[in-house]
Design an enzyme around this catalytic site. Structure first.
Site, mmCIF file in Angstrom:
data_model
loop_
_atom_site.group_PDB
_atom_site.id
_atom_site.type_symbol
_atom_site.label_atom_id
_atom_site.label_comp_id
_atom_site.label_asym_id
_atom_site.label_seq_id
_atom_site.Cartn_x
_atom_site.Cartn_y
_atom_site.Cartn_z
ATOM 1 N N ASP A 1 41.390 62.984 0.148
ATOM 2 C CA ASP A 1 42.933 63.779 0.324
ATOM 3 C C ASP A 1 43.992 64.620 0.448
ATOM 4 O O ASP A 1 43.640 65.375 -0.390
ATOM 5 C CB ASP A 1 44.073 62.216 -0.472
ATOM 6 C CG ASP A 1 45.639 62.257 0.642
ATOM 7 O OD1 ASP A 1 45.790 61.363 1.502
ATOM 8 O OD2 ASP A 1 46.265 62.827 -0.201
ATOM 9 N N ASN B 181 52.572 70.301 7.178
ATOM 10 C CA ASN B 181 53.516 69.443 9.412
ATOM 11 C C ASN B 181 55.196 70.223 9.083
ATOM 12 O O ASN B 181 56.301 70.522 10.076
ATOM 13 C CB ASN B 181 53.939 67.772 8.982
ATOM 14 C CG ASN B 181 52.503 67.533 9.554
ATOM 15 O OD1 ASN B 181 51.338 68.605 10.214
ATOM 16 N ND2 ASN B 181 52.244 66.456 10.313
ATOM 17 N N GLU C 51 45.491 61.509 6.674
ATOM 18 C CA GLU C 51 44.996 62.434 6.050
ATOM 19 C C GLU C 51 43.688 62.725 4.974
ATOM 20 O O GLU C 51 43.430 63.506 4.045
ATOM 21 C CB GLU C 51 46.256 64.128 5.463
ATOM 22 C CG GLU C 51 47.028 63.735 4.259
ATOM 23 C CD GLU C 51 48.260 62.128 4.584
ATOM 24 O OE1 GLU C 51 49.040 62.230 3.500
ATOM 25 O OE2 GLU C 51 47.920 62.040 5.592
ATOM 26 N N ASP D 136 47.502 69.595 12.615
ATOM 27 C CA ASP D 136 46.457 69.698 13.542
ATOM 28 C C ASP D 136 45.408 70.722 13.047
ATOM 29 O O ASP D 136 44.443 70.396 12.548
ATOM 30 C CB ASP D 136 46.264 69.329 14.097
ATOM 31 C CG ASP D 136 47.301 68.593 15.452
ATOM 32 O OD1 ASP D 136 47.125 66.997 14.718
ATOM 33 O OD2 ASP D 136 47.832 68.291 16.022
ATOM 34 N N HIS E 179 53.452 70.183 13.759
ATOM 35 C CA HIS E 179 52.075 69.335 13.551
ATOM 36 C C HIS E 179 51.188 70.498 14.179
ATOM 37 O O HIS E 179 50.161 69.617 13.775
ATOM 38 C CB HIS E 179 52.669 67.928 14.450
ATOM 39 C CG HIS E 179 53.797 67.301 14.101
ATOM 40 N ND1 HIS E 179 53.256 66.130 12.784
ATOM 41 C CD2 HIS E 179 55.529 67.527 14.387
ATOM 42 C CE1 HIS E 179 53.914 65.362 12.147
ATOM 43 N NE2 HIS E 179 55.170 66.169 13.483
#
Length: 198
Positions: free
Chosen positions: A62, A70, A105, A79, A75
């Site tokens: 994780d 973010n 994630e 990505d 965002h």
């Protein structure tokens, strides 16, 4: 100066089906397998591991504080981080290991013929690789770390139990301060214990 390639109708049909299949088993953003593919692979690997008396381990990975990435950088940056993390994990894993984007994630990696101790060694290498990687987006440096949980297939465990074991250890890693691997690797003076004994 022109090259022609002949494609029969069956070639086009085969390419079409291959493309459709790939979209079903791959994550479009990170270009690693998706959860569906990993679950199906484990449903094949678990009986094989039992039949041949081989080890099988699973890592749950994780990205720490991903929401903050973010929120701070946008965002698109998030990505980009997901793609880079996937690429970094894939570069260290072995050809027979199966990496997938589990969701959001989170990533998961199945490690055939690998004991818990071996999985913890790989997990620590992955953690260090991500921590030391210079993540950047549009000139901004982004600090990224991961928390990793590991589990080894136990007698009578199915796919869900294997995921549950690794997931619980991942949450333990986050609870213990993040950017770490759980369970702790047994020391040489300490016999390796199973989850049921701890």
């Amino acid at each position: 100066d022109t090259i022609f390639k002949y494609l029969s109708g069956s070639d086009v049909e085969a390419q079409y089906h291959e493309t459709i299949y790939k979209t079903m088993i791959m994550d479009g953003l990170t270009d690693v397998h998706n959860k569906k593919y990993l679950v199906e692979a484990l449903e094949r690997e678990i009986p094989r591991a039992r039949r041949h008396d081989r080890k099988l381990s699973l890592l749950m990975i994780d990205i720490d504080y991903f929401k903050a990435v973010n929120d701070t950088y946008g965002h698109l940056a998030g990505d980009a981080v997901l793609k880079d993390v996937a690429g970094g994990l894939r570069s260290r894993l072995r050809p027979d290991d199966i990496l997938c984007r589990y969701g959001g994630e989170e990533f998961a990696a199945a490690l055939p013929e690998t004991s818990l101790v071996g999985a913890l060694d790989i997990a620590e290498q992955l953690r260090e690789l991500i921590e030391e990687h210079p993540f950047q987006f549009e000139g901004e440096k982004i600090k990224v770390t991961v928390s990793i949980g590991a589990s080894e297939l136990e007698k009578e465990w199915n796919v869900d139990a294997l995921f549950k074991g690794a997931d619980e250890m991942m949450y333990q890693a986050k609870s213990d301060g993040r950017n770490c691997v759980r369970p702790d690797r047994p020391t040489e003076s300490e016999p390796e214990s199973t989850p049921d004994e701890t």
